[in-house]
Design an enzyme around this catalytic site. Structure first.
Site, PDB file in Angstrom:
ATOM      1  N   HIS A  25      -3.985 -13.608   0.085  1.00 46.43           N
ATOM      2  CA  HIS A  25      -2.617 -13.373   0.550  1.00 46.43           C
ATOM      3  C   HIS A  25      -2.283 -14.412   1.609  1.00 46.43           C
ATOM      4  O   HIS A  25      -3.106 -14.732   2.465  1.00 46.43           O
ATOM      5  CB  HIS A  25      -2.458 -11.985   1.184  1.00 46.43           C
TER       6      HIS A  25
ATOM      7  N   GLU B  63      -8.319  -4.192  -6.440  1.00 47.82           N
ATOM      8  CA  GLU B  63      -7.021  -3.651  -6.036  1.00 47.82           C
ATOM      9  C   GLU B  63      -5.914  -4.288  -6.870  1.00 47.82           C
ATOM     10  O   GLU B  63      -5.972  -5.461  -7.228  1.00 47.82           O
ATOM     11  CB  GLU B  63      -6.806  -3.906  -4.547  1.00 47.82           C
TER      12      GLU B  63
ATOM     13  N   HIS C 208     -11.935  -5.406   2.223  1.00 46.64           N
ATOM     14  CA  HIS C 208     -11.836  -4.089   2.854  1.00 46.64           C
ATOM     15  C   HIS C 208     -12.078  -2.941   1.869  1.00 46.64           C
ATOM     16  O   HIS C 208     -11.850  -1.774   2.194  1.00 46.64           O
ATOM     17  CB  HIS C 208     -10.447  -3.918   3.508  1.00 46.64           C
TER      18      HIS C 208
ATOM     19  N   HIS D 131       0.853  -1.201   0.000  1.00 45.56           N
ATOM     20  CA  HIS D 131       0.000   0.000   0.000  1.00 45.56           C
ATOM     21  C   HIS D 131       0.886   1.247   0.000  1.00 45.56           C
ATOM     22  O   HIS D 131       0.722   2.142   0.827  1.00 45.56           O
ATOM     23  CB  HIS D 131      -0.951   0.029   1.196  1.00 45.56           C
TER      24      HIS D 131
ATOM     25  N   HIS E  55     -11.824  -8.606  -6.378  1.00 44.36           N
ATOM     26  CA  HIS E  55     -11.412  -7.334  -5.777  1.00 44.36           C
ATOM     27  C   HIS E  55     -10.527  -6.621  -6.790  1.00 44.36           C
ATOM     28  O   HIS E  55      -9.617  -7.225  -7.355  1.00 44.36           O
ATOM     29  CB  HIS E  55     -10.662  -7.647  -4.486  1.00 44.36           C
TER      30      HIS E  55
ATOM     31  N   ASP F   3      -9.367 -10.954   0.439  1.00 43.31           N
ATOM     32  CA  ASP F   3      -8.506 -10.399   1.479  1.00 43.31           C
ATOM     33  C   ASP F   3      -8.888 -10.854   2.881  1.00 43.31           C
ATOM     34  O   ASP F   3      -8.058 -10.817   3.791  1.00 43.31           O
ATOM     35  CB  ASP F   3      -8.508  -8.874   1.413  1.00 43.31           C
TER      36      ASP F   3
ATOM     37  N   ASP G 133      -3.014  -5.508  -6.520  1.00 44.87           N
ATOM     38  CA  ASP G 133      -2.286  -6.726  -6.162  1.00 44.87           C
ATOM     39  C   ASP G 133      -3.043  -7.988  -6.553  1.00 44.87           C
ATOM     40  O   ASP G 133      -2.465  -9.071  -6.619  1.00 44.87           O
ATOM     41  CB  ASP G 133      -1.952  -6.743  -4.671  1.00 44.87           C
TER      42      ASP G 133
ATOM     43  N   TYR H  27      -2.508  -8.111  10.277  1.00 44.36           N
ATOM     44  CA  TYR H  27      -3.303  -7.825   9.074  1.00 44.36           C
ATOM     45  C   TYR H  27      -4.677  -7.304   9.469  1.00 44.36           C
ATOM     46  O   TYR H  27      -5.148  -6.285   8.950  1.00 44.36           O
ATOM     47  CB  TYR H  27      -3.415  -9.106   8.254  1.00 44.36           C
TER      48      TYR H  27
END
Length: 396
Positions: A225, A81, A145, A23, A79, A164, A83, A192
């Site tokens: 992850h 994002e 999230h 991030h 998701h 996540d 990554d 986390y």
């Protein structure tokens, strides 16, 4: 690298041993991480999530060793994002037109990231995708999230692809919870949660209870992850319910910065007073200027009480402590007591500033802060000792 999880499911992601910041510079990843992507082969073939863009070419090359890309019938983007979605542009150049299943918010975010008009299929909680003997059921997980987050449940193999949720930034060649160091695993899982999911704890509880109400058999939780939960996978679900419930342990943390060690000496004297009053409580001290900020957040998350200290600098507080205070305001911690302390030379505003910012972040201020002029002498240290005893008494 790839490995078979079941007869139908193969992990095709990337272990990133070198990653140390995530991030941007917001999250420390001292144990590395993994970007977990899953290939599901039934009568139809489905790819669930991809990897971060720096590894896109490697990901596509490895995926080609596993399967002819033209055999992929559907892509599920849980998701948007980067990554998780970073390899999508390259992949969809190879197999253009392949349907991309995502939430309505997921489509907006993917379009915002990549500015491509892909073949999106928007889904919501309860929607299904028949792929043969197995059925994929989609479960929206808004703000766990990001607004677009969702999970996918696979019947037959009874796997929850959780994105996540339930993950950790933790690199391991073993990839399963029963094969890794349990202490490391739970330290990274709690870190986390504390740093990423704490603001959404009420939503965590609601979403988990919703999923549990479906009474679905669960053999595995395949995160996006870190490791995959296959040995008693519900253990991490129960931990999330515990962590989401205004979590605290029998711990008091002191977080401070100090110019010429005066505030540090105050912290040490306060800690001695706390231990004198309650020998059973865990007391930890953290210099915010030299300690990893995400580790500090994890320790605050565990604590029932926190004390923030700073020298007064230009009528304000030191920036390392200020940065941690900015972080905790956004994290919305609950059920924690607090106070403040600090040394000063001629104005001494830091203690009140710390107290005001802690109160604004939702902490219960149980006693006025304490300040010491210049380098605390024995009398000032004795006052700090009593201050620590008084703080410890507030929990009785």
């Amino acid at each position: 690298m790839s490995f078979k999880m079941t007869d139908k499911v193969t992990w095709v992601g990337k272990i990133d041993w070198e990653l140390r910041r995530f991030h941007g510079d917001e999250y420390s990843t001292d144990k590395g991480t993994s970007y977990n992507s899953y290939l599901v082969r039934d009568k139809k073939t489905v790819l669930i999530d991809t990897v971060w863009e720096p590894y896109a070419h490697e990901f596509i090359a490895n995926l080609k060793k596993e399967i002819d890309l033209k055999e992929i019938d559907y892509i599920i983007a849980q998701h948007g994002e980067s990554d998780h979605s970073g390899a999508l542009p390259l992949l969809l150049k190879e197999i253009p037109g392949t349907p991309v299943y995502c939430t309505k918010n997921g489509r907006k975010i993917l379009e915002g990231h990549y500015h491509e008009d892909w073949n999106f299929v928007e889904v919501k909680t309860g929607d299904t995708l028949e792929i043969g003997d197995s059925t994929l059921t989609f479960v929206e997980a808004r703000m766990l999230h990001w607004p677009d987050s969702m999970m996918t449940y696979m019947s037959g193999d009874n796997i929850l692809f959780s994105n996540d949720a339930f993950g950790q930034h933790y690199a391991s060649e073993f990839m399963y919870n029963d094969k890794v160091d349990q202490c490391e695993l739970y330290v990274e899982a709690l870190k986390y949660y504390a740093n990423i999911l704490t603001p959404f704890s009420k939503l965590v509880t609601m979403k988990i209870n919703e999923v549990l109400s479906f009474n679905l058999p669960l053999s595995m939780i395949a995160t996006s992850h870190g490791i995959i939960w296959r040995d008693d996978p519900a253990q991490i679900v129960h931990k999330y319910l515990e962590w989401a419930n205004d979590y605290q342990e029998n711990q008091i943390s002191l977080v401070y910065d100090s110019m010429w060690h005066g505030t540090r000496r105050m912290a040490e004297a306060i800690a001695e007073g706390i231990r004198e009053e309650d020998p059973e409580v865990t007391v930890k001290l953290f210099n915010a200027a030299i300690t990893d900020k995400n580790d500090i957040i994890a320790e605050i998350f565990k604590s029932k009480g926190v004390l923030f200290g700073s020298s007064t600098v230009n009528k304000s507080i030191q920036h390392a402590v200020g940065g941690i205070l900015d972080m905790i305001r956004g994290l919305d911690f609950k059920n924690k007591k607090a106070s403040s302390f600090g040394s000063y030379g001629w104005s001494g505003e830091s203690v009140q500033i710390l107290s005001d910012r802690l109160e604004a972040s939702g902490f219960e201020i149980v006693q006025p802060g304490i300040k010491a002029l210049w380098n605390p002498d024995q009398s000032a240290k004795a006052e700090c000792f009593e201050f620590g005893k008084s703080f410890a008494k507030s929990f009785k």
